[in-house]
Scaffold this motif. Structure first.
Motif, mmCIF file in Angstrom:
data_model
loop_
_atom_site.group_PDB
_atom_site.id
_atom_site.type_symbol
_atom_site.label_atom_id
_atom_site.label_comp_id
_atom_site.label_asym_id
_atom_site.label_seq_id
_atom_site.Cartn_x
_atom_site.Cartn_y
_atom_site.Cartn_z
ATOM 1 N N SER A 173 3.079 67.564 -113.017
ATOM 2 C CA SER A 173 2.638 68.823 -112.420
ATOM 3 C C SER A 173 3.667 69.295 -111.406
ATOM 4 O O SER A 173 4.164 68.509 -110.598
ATOM 5 N N GLN A 174 3.971 70.580 -111.491
ATOM 6 C CA GLN A 174 4.925 71.172 -110.557
ATOM 7 C C GLN A 174 4.221 72.174 -109.671
ATOM 8 O O GLN A 174 3.346 72.908 -110.123
ATOM 9 N N ASN A 175 4.621 72.220 -108.425
ATOM 10 C CA ASN A 175 4.114 73.214 -107.494
ATOM 11 C C ASN A 175 5.290 73.954 -106.870
ATOM 12 O O ASN A 175 6.370 73.391 -106.701
ATOM 13 N N ARG A 176 5.054 75.218 -106.550
ATOM 14 C CA ARG A 176 6.113 76.051 -105.980
ATOM 15 C C ARG A 176 5.880 76.256 -104.487
ATOM 16 O O ARG A 176 4.745 76.417 -104.021
ATOM 17 N N TYR A 177 6.976 76.288 -103.755
ATOM 18 C CA TYR A 177 6.937 76.494 -102.306
ATOM 19 C C TYR A 177 8.052 77.444 -101.900
ATOM 20 O O TYR A 177 9.082 77.544 -102.569
ATOM 21 N N PHE A 178 7.842 78.113 -100.772
ATOM 22 C CA PHE A 178 8.910 78.826 -100.077
ATOM 23 C C PHE A 178 9.399 77.923 -98.950
ATOM 24 O O PHE A 178 8.586 77.262 -98.287
ATOM 25 N N GLN A 226 12.853 75.738 -91.017
ATOM 26 C CA GLN A 226 11.855 76.152 -90.034
ATOM 27 C C GLN A 226 10.431 75.869 -90.502
ATOM 28 O O GLN A 226 9.584 75.442 -89.727
ATOM 29 N N LYS A 227 10.163 76.121 -91.780
ATOM 30 C CA LYS A 227 8.832 75.814 -92.311
ATOM 31 C C LYS A 227 8.869 75.809 -93.835
ATOM 32 O O LYS A 227 9.789 76.344 -94.457
ATOM 33 N N ILE A 228 7.865 75.205 -94.434
ATOM 34 C CA ILE A 228 7.662 75.210 -95.877
ATOM 35 C C ILE A 228 6.278 75.766 -96.142
ATOM 36 O O ILE A 228 5.299 75.386 -95.475
ATOM 37 N N ILE A 229 6.175 76.687 -97.098
ATOM 38 C CA ILE A 229 4.949 77.449 -97.321
ATOM 39 C C ILE A 229 4.524 77.321 -98.784
ATOM 40 O O ILE A 229 5.323 77.608 -99.689
ATOM 41 N N PRO A 230 3.290 76.914 -99.068
ATOM 42 C CA PRO A 230 2.820 76.882 -100.457
ATOM 43 C C PRO A 230 2.617 78.300 -100.984
ATOM 44 O O PRO A 230 2.094 79.160 -100.268
ATOM 45 N N ALA A 266 7.928 68.339 -108.371
ATOM 46 C CA ALA A 266 6.971 67.720 -109.295
ATOM 47 C C ALA A 266 6.379 66.446 -108.700
ATOM 48 O O ALA A 266 7.096 65.625 -108.111
ATOM 49 N N ASP A 267 5.062 66.304 -108.902
ATOM 50 C CA ASP A 267 4.358 65.054 -108.580
ATOM 51 C C ASP A 267 4.550 64.585 -107.141
ATOM 52 O O ASP A 267 4.743 63.392 -106.879
ATOM 53 N N VAL A 268 4.516 65.539 -106.225
ATOM 54 C CA VAL A 268 4.556 65.210 -104.802
ATOM 55 C C VAL A 268 3.363 65.896 -104.143
ATOM 56 O O VAL A 268 3.144 67.089 -104.345
ATOM 57 N N LYS A 269 2.595 65.150 -103.397
ATOM 58 C CA LYS A 269 1.415 65.714 -102.761
ATOM 59 C C LYS A 269 1.812 66.841 -101.804
ATOM 60 O O LYS A 269 2.832 66.768 -101.115
ATOM 61 N N ALA A 270 0.964 67.866 -101.774
ATOM 62 C CA ALA A 270 1.251 69.035 -100.940
ATOM 63 C C ALA A 270 1.443 68.649 -99.482
ATOM 64 O O ALA A 270 2.315 69.186 -98.788
ATOM 65 N N GLU A 271 0.672 67.694 -99.011
ATOM 66 C CA GLU A 271 0.779 67.286 -97.601
ATOM 67 C C GLU A 271 2.173 66.760 -97.286
ATOM 68 O O GLU A 271 2.749 67.066 -96.240
ATOM 69 N N LYS A 272 2.739 65.987 -98.210
ATOM 70 C CA LYS A 272 4.080 65.452 -97.984
ATOM 71 C C LYS A 272 5.117 66.562 -97.993
ATOM 72 O O LYS A 272 6.051 66.556 -97.185
ATOM 73 N N VAL A 273 4.960 67.521 -98.898
ATOM 74 C CA VAL A 273 5.915 68.621 -98.962
ATOM 75 C C VAL A 273 5.869 69.443 -97.666
ATOM 76 O O VAL A 273 6.909 69.749 -97.073
ATOM 77 N N LEU A 274 4.671 69.763 -97.224
ATOM 78 C CA LEU A 274 4.530 70.611 -96.044
ATOM 79 C C LEU A 274 4.982 69.908 -94.768
ATOM 80 O O LEU A 274 5.328 70.561 -93.779
ATOM 81 N N ASN A 275 4.992 68.587 -94.793
ATOM 82 C CA ASN A 275 5.430 67.819 -93.623
ATOM 83 C C ASN A 275 6.882 67.348 -93.739
ATOM 84 O O ASN A 275 7.308 66.452 -93.001
#
Length: 249
Positions: free
Chosen positions: A2-7, A94-98, A69-78
């Motif tokens: 599963s892939q997720n997109r972020y800014f 500066q920040k990462i945004i889902p 891919a395959d990384v929990k959103a919490e880890k990405v945002l932190n």
């Protein structure tokens, strides 16, 4: 998988870099950011930026999107501190945004804003951060000319030639000079910008300020749609991308 997109929102001092976009034989911001994120997430990461800045141009706000891919959103945002630890000091996350899976950092942007900084006395703390100009400028006349930009949509006269764009039309929303205690700042905002557009506009407005051309000449330059009629591009060191607007963040 599963892939997720972020800014990812970053800021950078453009002095040591050949712009944002990765290039085969020169160091660019995107290359360093992609490498740092790939190491952090332990998978290949490729960003796509909200635009491209030229060599030496700075950004206090710049967005890019990426998929992981395959990384929990919490880890990405932190991940901000971890990625920053892998980047040179001139580049800061500066920040990462889902965002939604089809969100696009470049095509979804509704407006961008730049500032161009000028100073008039030698200052070692403004080296590579602002343009040192020794000429006296008539700021009132420059502001009157800048206001004339709202009358036009085709800015071919301020664009680099041979660019891969379908149109040279832009909607300018703000164009004004602000006198500061230590210099002058040109503020400009539009729905889109052409390659080299801000630096070419600024170079032409400086000619107004120095009395070399008048406002009617300025309008005729725009109407000519010919880059050779406009002023020289001012140095990259004074230019900052300061705002990119989206409808959903």
């Amino acid at each position: 998988m599963s892939q997720n997109r972020y800014f990812i929102q970053i800021a950078y001092d453009g002095t040591p870099y050949h712009g944002w976009q990765t290039q085969p034989n020169a160091l660019a911001v995107q290359e360093l950011l992609d490498k740092a994120m790939s190491v952090y997430f332990r998978q290949p990461i490729e960003t796509l930026g909200c635009g491209r800045t030229d060599t030496g141009v700075h950004a206090t706000e710049f967005f890019a999107h990426f998929d992981v891919a395959d990384v929990k959103a919490e880890k990405v945002l932190n991940a901000v501190a971890g990625i920053n630890a892998l980047l040179p000091y001139q580049i800061a996350v500066q920040k990462i945004i889902p965002v939604q899976h089809d969100a696009h950092a470049r095509f979804d942007a509704t407006a961008r804003a730049y500032k161009y900084h000028v100073h008039f006395q030698k200052d070692p703390f403004k080296l590579n951060r602002s343009w040192l100009l020794k000429d006296q400028l008539d700021v009132e006349r420059m502001n009157l000319a800048a206001a004339a930009l709202f009358q036009f949509t085709d800015f071919s006269a301020f664009s680099k030639s041979n660019t891969q764009t379908f149109t040279n039309n832009c909607k300018i929303m703000e164009a004004r000079f602000e006198v500061m205690a230590d210099g002058l700042v040109f503020n400009i905002k539009a729905d889109r910008f052409l390659r080299n557009m801000v630096r070419a506009i600024m170079g032409t407005l400086v000619r107004i300020g120095k009395g070399e051309i008048d406002i009617e000449d300025f309008k005729q330059i725009i109407e000519s749609k010919n880059r050779s009629n406009a002023g020289q591009s001012v140095p990259a060191c004074g230019l900052y991308l300061v705002k990119v607007e989206y409808p959903y963040i």
